[in-house]
Scaffold this active site. Structure first.
Site, PDB file in Angstrom:
ATOM      1  N   CYS A   1      30.803  57.048  26.218  1.00 31.45           N
ATOM      2  CA  CYS A   1      30.964  58.468  26.552  1.00 31.45           C
ATOM      3  C   CYS A   1      30.191  59.347  25.575  1.00 31.45           C
ATOM      4  O   CYS A   1      30.759  59.977  24.684  1.00 31.45           O
ATOM      5  CB  CYS A   1      32.421  58.871  26.587  1.00 31.45           C
ATOM      6  SG  CYS A   1      32.646  60.498  27.366  1.00 31.45           S
TER       7      CYS A   1
ATOM      8  N   CYS B   1      29.644  62.119  33.331  1.00 33.14           N
ATOM      9  CA  CYS B   1      30.222  62.621  32.090  1.00 33.14           C
ATOM     10  C   CYS B   1      30.765  64.027  32.341  1.00 33.14           C
ATOM     11  O   CYS B   1      29.997  64.984  32.435  1.00 33.14           O
ATOM     12  CB  CYS B   1      29.170  62.653  30.991  1.00 33.14           C
ATOM     13  SG  CYS B   1      29.828  63.215  29.405  1.00 33.14           S
TER      14      CYS B   1
END
Length: 451
Positions: free
Chosen positions: A202, A380
């Site tokens: 991430c 994301c």
């Protein structure tokens, strides 16, 4: 009994969620999954899964439907399974840490064997793995889903520095609440946020907490006393230009200082000092005093993979980027953060990869050539405040692959609630049960809300 998928997806709660993707409100609690066995009953399985994270559980659910639960096993040592994407909000005080985890036994697909152990060696030439309990397990097909390793110790002064106040990290269950404490205790000075000189999971998370901190300081009347600094080892704020441009605007509007090619190499927690190396001028360092420090640790492939025949030169599982089949061992497959797939390491990527890998394994089992190709899709949700998200979605080429019929580079309330409430619901109730294979599912849910 297991709740049928249709009753989850088309339940009143799911319909409300789909509707509020557009309106930007609504919350829901999770449903429980079945409990699996927790001890090895035999030493051979048709499908052996290494790792009980998002990729491992998802693929075990899919393989159960393919070969039967009794022919599938998962090797995983951890007692608890965490939905880690929510830790960004935990670190900002917007969610409780307790809501992010469940017992591992509750997410193991029913009937699938849970072997509670740690893999210490892989021997793909003999189709077996060795565990820390001195046992050996053989397989016909191996799925490697061991995730990524956090290397805090590669920063001098860590992890022991977390015993001091004013420092936290959203990447570990042990330190994420320290981020929230550091935010609350902030009085005046530098609030420093870091991005390491390694691959990370991430890649948006290191800056998400920065935007949330800025919003918190504004909300609590401390913004004028806070100098917010983002020191990144990278040379850009984000790898996809469309979203990078939007983030640069936010950075300018909110008076945030961004320094590129700056790598955190030491934390002097007793003095509240962070030491950075200039990657453009190796050996040149800068010391920054902090009132708050958020650390994104260096990361790497798990050690057991680094020394394994399945790894590439950098230690990652060496898979074909289209099919996720290992390049040397045709009965070995990889998914998620532990692979060398050239895309961002996220839970959304795992969801998309799981659908492709399911098809790949099905065709291999039939002695056919895999045809379905993974395009590198990843997502994301860039949290830019306590009620705003930019939903970045893109492929191998760093080109946007947006799900919804609007410009996702804009901050939206609806996308925040999708991140905060819809995605956890779908994770526990759909993805881990092997029914979420990528963005098409969300697109269908969106249209369901419009019907």
């Amino acid at each position: 009994m297991m709740v049928p998928l249709a009753s989850v997806v088309f339940s009143p709660r799911a319909r409300l969620f789909a509707h509020f993707l557009r309106l930007g409100t609504q919350q829901a609690g999770p449903l429980q999954l079945h409990t699996g066995a927790c001890c090895a009953a035999k030493n051979y399985y048709e499908v052996l899964v290494l790792g009980g994270g998002s990729g491992g559980i998802t693929m075990a659910s899919r393989m159960k439907r393919k070969v039967g639960a009794e022919n599938v096993a998962i090797i995983e040592p951890s007692e608890r399974h965490f939905y880690q994407p929510i830790w960004t909000l935990v670190g900002a005080g917007a969610k409780q840490l307790s809501l992010s985890g469940r017992p591992t036994a509750s997410v193991i697909p029913s009937g699938v064997e849970w072997i509670k152990a740690t893999v210490v060696e892989l021997n793909p030439d003999k189709n077996c793995v060795y565990m820390d309990n001195n046992k050996e397990i053989s397989y016909k097909y191996l799925i490697i889903a061991l995730g990524i390793q956090l290397d805090y110790e590669k920063i001098k002064g860590l992890p022991e520095g977390f015993a001091h106040p004013k420092i936290g990290s959203n990447y570990s269950v042990k330190t994420v609440e320290k981020t929230w404490k550091a935010l609350q205790d902030f009085k005046e000075g530098n609030a420093v946020f870091t991005f390491p000189n390694t691959p990370v999971k991430c890649a948006g998370a290191p800056q998400k907490i920065m935007y949330l901190a800025e919003a918190y300081f504004r909300k609590t009347g401390k913004r004028s006393k806070a100098n917010i600094i983002f020191n990144s080892s990278l040379g850009v704020i984000f790898g996809v230009k469309k979203y990078a441009d939007a983030l640069q605007e936010i950075i300018q509007e909110r008076n945030i200082t961004v320094n590129f090619k700056q790598n955190l190499i030491e934390v002097r927690a007793d003095k509240q000092e962070a030491v950075f190396e200039n990657l453009d001028k190796p050996g040149e360092t800068q010391v920054i005093s902090y009132e708050m420090l958020h650390v994104t640790p260096p990361m790497s492939s798990p050690d057991v993979l680094k020394r394994s025949p399945v790894a590439d030169a950098a230690g990652w599982v060496d898979v074909d980027k289209d099919t996720l089949q290992h390049k040397k061992y045709p009965n070995v497959f990889g998914i998620g953060d532990c692979t060398n797939l050239p895309t961002s390491k996220t839970a959304a990527a795992v969801a998309a990869q799981s659908g492709i890998l399911d098809r790949t394994i099905s065709q291999i089992m039939k002695n056919q050539t895999p045809k379905k190709k993974y395009d590198g899709y990843t997502s994301c949700p860039l949290v830019t405040g306590y009620n705003r998200v930019i939903l970045a979605e893109f492929d191998y080429r760093a080109q946007p692959m947006e799900t919804f019929p609007f410009d996702q580079s804009k901050e939206r309330l609806s996308m925040f609630f999708m991140k905060a409430d819809l995605m956890p619901f779908l994770y526990w109730n759909v993805m881990l049960r092997g029914y979420w294979g990528g963005p098409a599912f969300l697109r269908k849910l969106f249209h369901l809300g419009m019907s």
